[in-house]
Design an enzyme around this catalytic site. Structure first.
Site, PDB file in Angstrom:
ATOM      1  N   LYS A 180      33.633  84.149  -1.142  1.00  0.00           N
ATOM      2  CA  LYS A 180      34.196  84.612  -2.416  1.00  0.00           C
ATOM      3  C   LYS A 180      33.105  84.583  -3.466  1.00  0.00           C
ATOM      4  CE  LYS A 180      38.264  86.023  -3.723  1.00  0.00           C
ATOM      5  NZ  LYS A 180      39.288  86.660  -2.875  1.00  0.00           N
ATOM      6  N   ASP A 226      38.392  92.035  -6.460  1.00  0.00           N
ATOM      7  CA  ASP A 226      39.432  91.019  -6.676  1.00  0.00           C
ATOM      8  C   ASP A 226      39.857  91.130  -8.130  1.00  0.00           C
ATOM      9  OD1 ASP A 226      40.779  88.316  -6.886  1.00  0.00           O
ATOM     10  OD2 ASP A 226      40.105  88.206  -4.827  1.00  0.00           O
TER      11      ASP A 226
HETATM   12  P1  NAD Z   1      44.459  92.697 -11.229  1.00  0.00           P
HETATM   13  O1  NAD Z   1      43.351  92.330 -12.119  1.00  0.00           O
HETATM   14  O2  NAD Z   1      44.612  94.113 -10.816  1.00  0.00           O
HETATM   15  O3  NAD Z   1      45.836  92.260 -11.915  1.00  0.00           O
HETATM   16  C1  NAD Z   1      46.104  90.963 -12.348  1.00  0.00           C
HETATM   17  C2  NAD Z   1      47.430  91.007 -13.121  1.00  0.00           C
HETATM   18  O4  NAD Z   1      47.814  89.675 -13.454  1.00  0.00           O
HETATM   19  C3  NAD Z   1      47.336  91.766 -14.448  1.00  0.00           C
HETATM   20  O5  NAD Z   1      48.533  92.504 -14.652  1.00  0.00           O
HETATM   21  C4  NAD Z   1      47.252  90.653 -15.494  1.00  0.00           C
HETATM   22  O6  NAD Z   1      47.763  91.031 -16.761  1.00  0.00           O
HETATM   23  C5  NAD Z   1      48.139  89.617 -14.841  1.00  0.00           C
HETATM   24  N1  NAD Z   1      47.904  88.265 -15.340  1.00  0.00           N
HETATM   25  C6  NAD Z   1      46.720  87.667 -15.652  1.00  0.00           C
HETATM   26  N2  NAD Z   1      46.954  86.413 -16.114  1.00  0.00           N
HETATM   27  C7  NAD Z   1      48.295  86.229 -16.066  1.00  0.00           C
HETATM   28  C8  NAD Z   1      49.151  85.166 -16.398  1.00  0.00           C
HETATM   29  N3  NAD Z   1      48.661  84.020 -16.871  1.00  0.00           N
HETATM   30  N4  NAD Z   1      50.492  85.339 -16.213  1.00  0.00           N
HETATM   31  C9  NAD Z   1      50.980  86.496 -15.741  1.00  0.00           C
HETATM   32  N5  NAD Z   1      50.231  87.541 -15.403  1.00  0.00           N
HETATM   33  C10 NAD Z   1      48.902  87.414 -15.574  1.00  0.00           C
HETATM   34  O7  NAD Z   1      44.350  91.717  -9.974  1.00  0.00           O
HETATM   35  P2  NAD Z   1      44.959  91.905  -8.532  1.00  0.00           P
HETATM   36  O8  NAD Z   1      43.931  92.521  -7.685  1.00  0.00           O
HETATM   37  O9  NAD Z   1      46.318  92.518  -8.638  1.00  0.00           O
HETATM   38  O10 NAD Z   1      45.079  90.380  -8.068  1.00  0.00           O
HETATM   39  C11 NAD Z   1      46.230  89.585  -8.380  1.00  0.00           C
HETATM   40  C12 NAD Z   1      46.283  88.406  -7.415  1.00  0.00           C
HETATM   41  O11 NAD Z   1      46.306  88.914  -6.087  1.00  0.00           O
HETATM   42  C13 NAD Z   1      45.073  87.459  -7.485  1.00  0.00           C
HETATM   43  O12 NAD Z   1      45.493  86.134  -7.196  1.00  0.00           O
HETATM   44  C14 NAD Z   1      44.189  87.954  -6.354  1.00  0.00           C
HETATM   45  O13 NAD Z   1      43.305  86.938  -5.886  1.00  0.00           O
HETATM   46  C15 NAD Z   1      45.242  88.326  -5.345  1.00  0.00           C
HETATM   47  N6  NAD Z   1      44.751  89.250  -4.339  1.00  0.00           N
HETATM   48  C16 NAD Z   1      44.373  90.524  -4.665  1.00  0.00           C
HETATM   49  C17 NAD Z   1      43.894  91.369  -3.655  1.00  0.00           C
HETATM   50  C18 NAD Z   1      43.535  92.798  -3.942  1.00  0.00           C
HETATM   51  O14 NAD Z   1      43.169  93.512  -2.977  1.00  0.00           O
HETATM   52  N7  NAD Z   1      43.672  93.311  -5.138  1.00  0.00           N
HETATM   53  C19 NAD Z   1      43.775  90.890  -2.354  1.00  0.00           C
HETATM   54  C20 NAD Z   1      44.183  89.591  -2.060  1.00  0.00           C
HETATM   55  C21 NAD Z   1      44.662  88.779  -3.068  1.00  0.00           C
END
Ligand code: NAD
Length: 415
Positions: A105, A145
């Site tokens: 990561k 991410d």
């Molecule tokens: P992203 O940046 O696209 O979206 C994150 C979202 O979370 C945004 O809408 C933001 O406003 C919201 N957010 C931030 N802080 C917050 C809070 N305190 N309370 C509520 N909402 C909040 O990110 P993503 O890619 O959608 O990732 C979200 C989660 O999924 C993370 O934990 C990430 O590690 C996990 N994840 C993502 C992927 C991927 O392929 N995108 C893969 C595996 C895991």
């Protein structure tokens, strides 16, 4: 409450699994500590002419099963321990999905929302300049991410290719389609999660056509989960939120309309014809499927007793603390642990690497079919292990994954 340390949580989860598998102390020690990590400083010329130094990390956790793989986050609250925990979870995730990869990561402490496109590009290229010797298609392959996206992956791939003097599409995944991306990568995390929800619904006798869904976080994972739950299953999305707050509607919201609204206004809050709901309240509402899709440690021993969902689909990494896990298990909540539920992203990232190496690209239907097969098989092995050992779904996911990593370490003669 003191901020919980995700790496300590990852360590506690691993210790529990080590006890179940009766691993000896040397093996536990290898699994508990990252194999390699870099701390880097990134001086960037800002648009106003000043120089700002950003701090970044890359943690390569364990490569017994293959080159390490894991996303890069841009976040103002990034810490080395969060990156370590996420690298550990990537190791277990790749093993659980039976991908020939280890876990890693990366992260940069920055606030991308306050940076221009030019500043973000310079920061992305600077990151690769610092780590390029230690990554590569057969060493360590980054991906997007939180707050990183296909454009950032494109810049990073380009920078690496320039440094090594040849096109190296396979160095990074989650790229735009026209420069070596894979069909189906955009919604892969949410889609993989929804495939596991479909299997969990069978196990829990939940009728997905009648089911209600609440989603915390409305970014890549959260929005696509809302869209797919509605379009694949016909479920009703009754609440969604982002960092500024949330919205609730008993009648259900249209995911795409809310998505467009957020694109225009910067948030889901104040969406017309919906009530306001806080990020704390959204977790506790009466709902069949709850999807944390934002950040870590949002489900704790304080709010876990109030969670009413039948299925908890952890699209976010590390949303649930170990104390909360025990409570959810006692209350009969069917938990789809993060490194199972959100593994669709890395699985299609792996497909992207395979397509890059073979210079042979699949259509979306083929990607979906392959993803479905992988996710369903991983869910089945976790469910069967949970029944066989009488342990919860998270412990079972650990048992399947850690056994595979330990087997690879044994066969390589590390232990
Ligand atoms: P992203 O940046 O696209 O979206 C994150 C979202 O979370 C945004 O809408 C933001 O406003 C919201 N957010 C931030 N802080 C917050 C809070 N305190 N309370 C509520 N909402 C909040 O990110 P993503 O890619 O959608 O990732 C979200 C989660 O999924 C993370 O934990 C990430 O590690 C996990 N994840 C993502 C992927 C991927 O392929 N995108 C893969 C595996 C895991």
């Amino acid at each position: 409450m003191a901020k919980l340390n995700p790496f300590e949580i990852a360590g506690r989860q691993l210790s529990e699994c080590a006890k179940i598998l009766k691993l000896d102390s040397g093996v536990r020690e290898i699994l508990r500590i990252p194999m390699r990590e870099f701390h880097i400083s990134l001086p960037i010329r800002m648009d106003d002419g000043s120089v700002k130094v950003f701090q970044g990390f890359r943690v390569q956790y364990n490569d017994a099963r293959g080159p390490t793989k894991g996303g890069i986050r841009f976040h103002p609250d990034e810490t080395i321990d969060t990156v370590r925990a996420l690298a550990a979870w990537m190791t277990w995730k790749c093993a659980l999905l039976d991908l020939p990869l280890g876990g890693a990561k990366g992260g940069i402490i920055c606030n991308p929302k306050q940076m221009s496109k030019g500043e973000l590009e310079r920061l992305s290229r600077a990151y690769i300049n610092r780590v390029w010797q230690l990554i590569g298609p057969d060493r360590d392959i980054p991906a997007p991410d939180v707050y990183t996206n296909p454009q950032i992956m494109g810049w990073m791939m380009d920078e690496y290719s320039k440094i090594v003097g040849k096109n190296q599409f396979g160095v990074i995944t989650g790229k735009p389609l026209s420069i070596g991306g894979s069909a189906g990568r955009g919604d892969a995390t949410a889609r993989g999660g929804m495939y596991t929800v479909r299997e969990a619904a069978k196990e829990c006798s939940v009728d997905l056509k009648e089911a209600t869904v609440a989603i915390q976080g409305y970014g890549n994972a959260g929005y696509n989960a809302a869209y797919l739950a509605k379009t694949l299953f016909g479920s009703k999305i009754i609440a969604v939120s982002d960092s500024k707050g949330g919205i609730f509607s008993k009648e259900g919201i249209e995911p795409e309309v809310v998505h467009e609204y957020k694109a225009k206004t910067g948030s889901v809050i104040n969406f017309p014809d919906a009530e306001s709901i806080s990020n704390e309240e959204i977790l506790e509402i009466e709902v069949d499927i709850l999807v944390p899709a934002a950040l870590e440690n949002v489900i704790t021993e304080e709010n876990a007793p109030n969670i009413k969902a039948k299925i908890l689909a952890e699209l976010a990494n590390g949303p649930t603390t170990p104390e909360a896990d025990d409570i959810l298990c006692k209350n009969g909540v069917h938990v789809l642990p993060d490194f199972l539920c959100n593994a669709g992203g890395v699985t299609v990232s792996y497909f992207e690497m395979v397509q890059n190496f073979n210079m042979d690209y699949w259509d979306e239907k083929e990607v979906h079919e392959r993803l479905n097969k992988k996710m369903t098989s991983a869910y089945d092995s976790v469910l069967n292990t949970s029944k066989e050992y009488s342990i919860n779904m998270r412990q079972a996911a650990y048992v399947v994954a850690v056994e595979r990593v330990v087997e690879a370490m044994e066969l390589r003669g590390w232990i």
